[in-house]
Design a protein around this motif. Structure first.
Motif, short mmCIF file in Angstrom:
data_model
loop_
_atom_site.label_atom_id
_atom_site.label_comp_id
_atom_site.label_asym_id
_atom_site.label_seq_id
_atom_site.Cartn_x
_atom_site.Cartn_y
_atom_site.Cartn_z
N LYS A 34 6.32 15.10 -52.28
CA LYS A 34 5.75 15.75 -51.09
C LYS A 34 6.86 16.25 -50.17
O LYS A 34 6.78 17.37 -49.64
N ASP A 35 7.90 15.46 -49.99
CA ASP A 35 9.03 15.87 -49.15
C ASP A 35 9.68 17.14 -49.69
O ASP A 35 10.00 18.06 -48.93
N ILE A 36 9.87 17.20 -50.99
CA ILE A 36 10.47 18.39 -51.60
C ILE A 36 9.54 19.58 -51.47
O ILE A 36 9.96 20.68 -51.13
N ARG A 37 8.27 19.38 -51.70
CA ARG A 37 7.30 20.48 -51.63
C ARG A 37 7.16 21.04 -50.20
O ARG A 37 6.90 22.22 -50.04
N LEU A 38 7.32 20.21 -49.19
CA LEU A 38 7.14 20.65 -47.80
C LEU A 38 8.43 21.14 -47.14
O LEU A 38 8.39 21.67 -46.03
N ALA A 39 9.55 20.98 -47.82
CA ALA A 39 10.83 21.38 -47.24
C ALA A 39 10.94 22.90 -47.15
O ALA A 39 10.45 23.62 -48.03
N ASN A 40 11.59 23.38 -46.10
CA ASN A 40 11.83 24.83 -46.00
C ASN A 40 13.08 25.18 -46.81
O ASN A 40 13.76 24.31 -47.35
N TYR A 41 13.39 26.49 -46.86
CA TYR A 41 14.49 26.97 -47.69
C TYR A 41 15.82 26.31 -47.31
O TYR A 41 16.55 25.83 -48.19
N GLY A 52 24.77 17.72 -55.21
CA GLY A 52 25.75 18.32 -56.11
C GLY A 52 25.13 19.32 -57.08
O GLY A 52 25.67 19.57 -58.16
N LEU A 53 24.01 19.91 -56.68
CA LEU A 53 23.31 20.89 -57.52
C LEU A 53 23.61 22.30 -57.04
O LEU A 53 23.97 22.49 -55.88
N PRO A 54 23.43 23.30 -57.90
CA PRO A 54 23.59 24.69 -57.46
C PRO A 54 22.64 24.99 -56.30
O PRO A 54 21.51 24.51 -56.28
N GLU A 55 23.12 25.78 -55.36
CA GLU A 55 22.35 26.05 -54.14
C GLU A 55 21.69 27.42 -54.14
O GLU A 55 21.05 27.80 -53.17
N ASN A 56 21.81 28.17 -55.23
CA ASN A 56 21.25 29.51 -55.26
C ASN A 56 19.84 29.50 -55.86
O ASN A 56 19.47 28.57 -56.56
N GLY A 57 19.08 30.54 -55.53
CA GLY A 57 17.74 30.70 -56.10
C GLY A 57 16.67 30.73 -55.03
O GLY A 57 16.92 30.48 -53.85
N SER A 58 15.47 31.03 -55.47
CA SER A 58 14.32 31.07 -54.57
C SER A 58 13.89 29.65 -54.22
O SER A 58 14.39 28.67 -54.80
N MET A 59 12.95 29.54 -53.31
CA MET A 59 12.44 28.22 -52.93
C MET A 59 11.86 27.50 -54.15
O MET A 59 12.07 26.30 -54.33
N GLU A 60 11.14 28.24 -54.98
CA GLU A 60 10.53 27.63 -56.17
C GLU A 60 11.60 27.11 -57.13
O GLU A 60 11.49 26.00 -57.67
N VAL A 61 12.67 27.88 -57.31
CA VAL A 61 13.77 27.46 -58.18
C VAL A 61 14.44 26.20 -57.62
O VAL A 61 14.69 25.25 -58.35
N LEU A 62 14.70 26.21 -56.32
CA LEU A 62 15.33 25.04 -55.69
C LEU A 62 14.43 23.81 -55.79
O LEU A 62 14.91 22.71 -56.11
N ARG A 63 13.15 23.99 -55.52
CA ARG A 63 12.21 22.84 -55.63
C ARG A 63 12.19 22.28 -57.04
O ARG A 63 12.29 21.06 -57.23
N ASN A 64 12.06 23.16 -58.02
CA ASN A 64 12.02 22.70 -59.41
C ASN A 64 13.32 22.01 -59.81
O ASN A 64 13.30 21.01 -60.54
N ARG A 65 14.44 22.51 -59.32
CA ARG A 65 15.74 21.91 -59.60
C ARG A 65 15.80 20.49 -59.04
O ARG A 65 16.25 19.55 -59.71
#
Length: 80
Positions: A34-41, A52-65
């Motif tokens: 829930k925290d990840i799903r509700l977080a802003n960009y 330590g993960l890549p920081e690029n991509g859309s919100m959906e890409v970041l959430r899935n990562r």
């Protein structure tokens, strides 16, 4: 305190602390999706940076990562 009484008290304290730690950890994982799903960009980017993960991509890409990184399974009825 006598030595006969000290060991059972220490065991009780250890088991109580372990039980509390397990409850806190499970609460963390229960709310993590829930925290990840509700977080802003910006929050997602910072979260990726701190993990330590890549920081690029859309919100959906970041959430899935993040969900994959933390091994969070989607719960039934969760919107994407």
């Amino acid at each position: 305190m006598s030595r006969k009484l000290l060991l059972p008290v220490l065991i009780f304290l250890f088991l109580s602390a372990a039980s509390l730690f397990g409850q806190e950890e499970s609460l963390y994982y229960k709310t993590l999706e829930k925290d990840i799903r509700l977080a802003n960009y910006s929050e997602l980017v910072e979260w990726c940076r701190s993990a330590g993960l890549p920081e690029n991509g859309s919100m959906e890409v970041l959430r899935n990562r993040l969900l994959k990184h933390f091994e969070v399974e989607e719960t039934e009825g969760t919107e994407k």
